[in-house]
Design an enzyme around this catalytic site. Structure first.
Site, mmCIF file in Angstrom:
data_model
loop_
_atom_site.group_PDB
_atom_site.id
_atom_site.type_symbol
_atom_site.label_atom_id
_atom_site.label_comp_id
_atom_site.label_asym_id
_atom_site.label_seq_id
_atom_site.Cartn_x
_atom_site.Cartn_y
_atom_site.Cartn_z
ATOM 1 N N ASP A 1 0.823 -1.208 0.000
ATOM 2 C CA ASP A 1 0.000 0.000 0.000
ATOM 3 C C ASP A 1 0.852 1.252 0.000
ATOM 4 O O ASP A 1 2.048 1.219 0.334
ATOM 5 C CB ASP A 1 -0.941 0.007 1.201
ATOM 6 C CG ASP A 1 -0.222 0.122 2.536
ATOM 7 O OD1 ASP A 1 0.788 -0.580 2.732
ATOM 8 O OD2 ASP A 1 -0.671 0.920 3.394
ATOM 9 N N GLU B 1 0.108 -1.135 5.652
ATOM 10 C CA GLU B 1 1.173 -0.679 6.551
ATOM 11 C C GLU B 1 1.032 0.790 6.871
ATOM 12 O O GLU B 1 1.277 1.223 8.009
ATOM 13 C CB GLU B 1 2.547 -0.961 5.924
ATOM 14 C CG GLU B 1 3.730 -0.760 6.855
ATOM 15 C CD GLU B 1 4.306 0.662 6.836
ATOM 16 O OE1 GLU B 1 5.218 0.959 7.641
ATOM 17 O OE2 GLU B 1 3.842 1.480 6.006
#
EC number: 3.4.11.4
Length: 412
Positions: A80, A175
């Site tokens: 991400d 994350e």
């Protein structure tokens, strides 16, 4: 075989932004698009036990080709990207042989970057830089890490002459919103220890990070027509400003560095009737971290006494802790990373992370996991860039770490 640059350029164009305050993991379904690409590539290159979990984790194994009994080493990166700036329609481009001067990212919008504003750019003179068009972030945090691990993996699988133990690969979602390892299968991952590839400048090694907490302040005001507001109106927005004013002015990210902690107002929204403020609280030192949380809560108590019980609802929730105490018993991870860098001509620099990584939480889940450089700079914004030569060198570093552990007796 794809090189690391081609991989990164492909991955950077896939929108994988995560989103705060979502209950699901992944927080955005679009993260699955990159995960599916990685699963396909890992399968095609011959990795084993390739799997894609319901929560958007990608795992794979490169089996040992050594006759020796060697530790299983893991490499982890997150898919991400930050939601601080758009990650949609990323248009990366390459500036060949950067001359050290001003970079025009977007002529139409007059978006420029130079070494006066970003001194670290001067270290990249003569290198080939991948930059944005100034309208989005680039996503080198952490797609550079993803590309480097994937290139390392394919190199090992296509060059059986490189001796290695079992290599475990893991790619995580979310994350950037602090949930990157909520559903990480440490036992199934099967590594004895690991590295996250999620740092910045080439040469960085990190095994100290912030202790981190999230702070939320909900404020209930009283809205009334301003013409008849005297002694009646309670402006929730002004109360939010008062709360902020009671935090130490010098403990703000813009005034801190190295091991200094901070409070950061990350979001503020509301009206006269109600307001909501979202904070992050950080400190490397555990005692100072605890003191910061106490101060944050006490401000709420004080303001409730001033304005009436229930005006302020203040919450603090821990996010992750300093991995130092979990990594120190396994200092071979740091020593071997240093050795690998030196052997490929990179000067290692051990620095504290002014942030956190998946590795911090993984270390507390039983998987010692320091962080290594991914090569990029100016993360989470339009001025993000990554030198191609740095990514190439990091692939060399990862391969060298694998070789060092294959020598045996390097995990003590």
């Amino acid at each position: 075989m794809k090189n690391v640059t081609d991989r990164f350029l492909e991955y950077a164009k896939v929108d994988t932004q995560s989103q705060d305050d979502m209950e699901n993991v992944p927080s955005t379904e679009k993260q699955r698009n990159l995960a599916e690409i990685l699963v396909k590539e890992l399968t095609e290159m011959g990795a084993e036990n390739v799997r894609f979990s319901d929560h958007c984790y990608v795992y794979a194994t490169i089996p040992s080709n050594s006759k020796k009994k060697l530790p299983s080493v893991g490499f982890v990166a997150h898919m991400d990207t930050s939601n601080a700036l758009s990650g949609k329609d990323v248009k990366p481009r390459i500036i060949k042989n950067y001359d050290g001067g001003e970079i025009v990212l977007n002529k139409e919008q007059n978006i420029r970057m130079d070494a006066n504003a970003y001194p670290i750019l001067s270290l990249s003179k003569g290198k080939d830089l991948i930059v944005t068009d100034g309208t989005t972030l680039l996503g080198a945090d952490d797609k550079a890490g993803v590309a480097e691990i994937m290139t390392m993996a394919e190199t090992l699988l296509t060059h059986p002459e490189i001796e290695h133990g079992t290599i475990q690969i893991g790619f995580t979602p979310d994350e950037e919103v602090g949930r990157g390892v909520d559903f990480f299968d440490v036992e199934g991952f099967g590594a004895d220890f690991a590295y996250t590839i999620d740092g910045g400048e080439l040469g960085e090694i990190e095994y100290e990070n912030f202790n981190a907490a999230a702070g939320k302040v909900q404020i209930q005001g009283v809205s009334i027509h301003p013409g008849s507001a005297k002694n009646k109106m309670v402006n929730a927005l002004l109360l939010a400003m008062e709360f902020q004013s009671m935090l130490p002015v010098n403990e703000n990210p813009m005034y801190t560095e190295n091991y200094e902690g901070f409070y950061m107002l990350n979001a503020l929204e509301g009206t006269v009737d109600s307001a909501r403020a979202v904070y992050i609280i950080r400190d490397h030192d555990k005692a100072q971290f605890e003191a910061k949380k106490v101060r944050f809560l006490k401000i709420g108590d004080y303001l409730n006494e001033k304005y009436g019980a229930g005006t302020f609802k203040v919450e603090v929730k821990d996010s992750y802790y300093n991995m130092k105490e979990k990594v120190e018993p396994h200092m071979h991870l740091i020593d071997n990373a240093k050795r690998a860098m030196e052997q490929v001509g990179v000067t290692p620099v051990v620095v504290p992370i002014r942030g956190g990584t998946d590795g911090a939480r993984l270390s507390y889940m039983g998987l010692p996991c320091p962080n290594l450089c991914a090569g990029g700079n100016n993360f989470h914004g339009r001025y993000e860039y990554v030198p191609i030569q740095s990514m190439e060198k990091i692939v060399e570093i990862l391969l060298k770490i694998v070789e060092i552990y294959a020598e045996g007796d390097n995990s003590k």
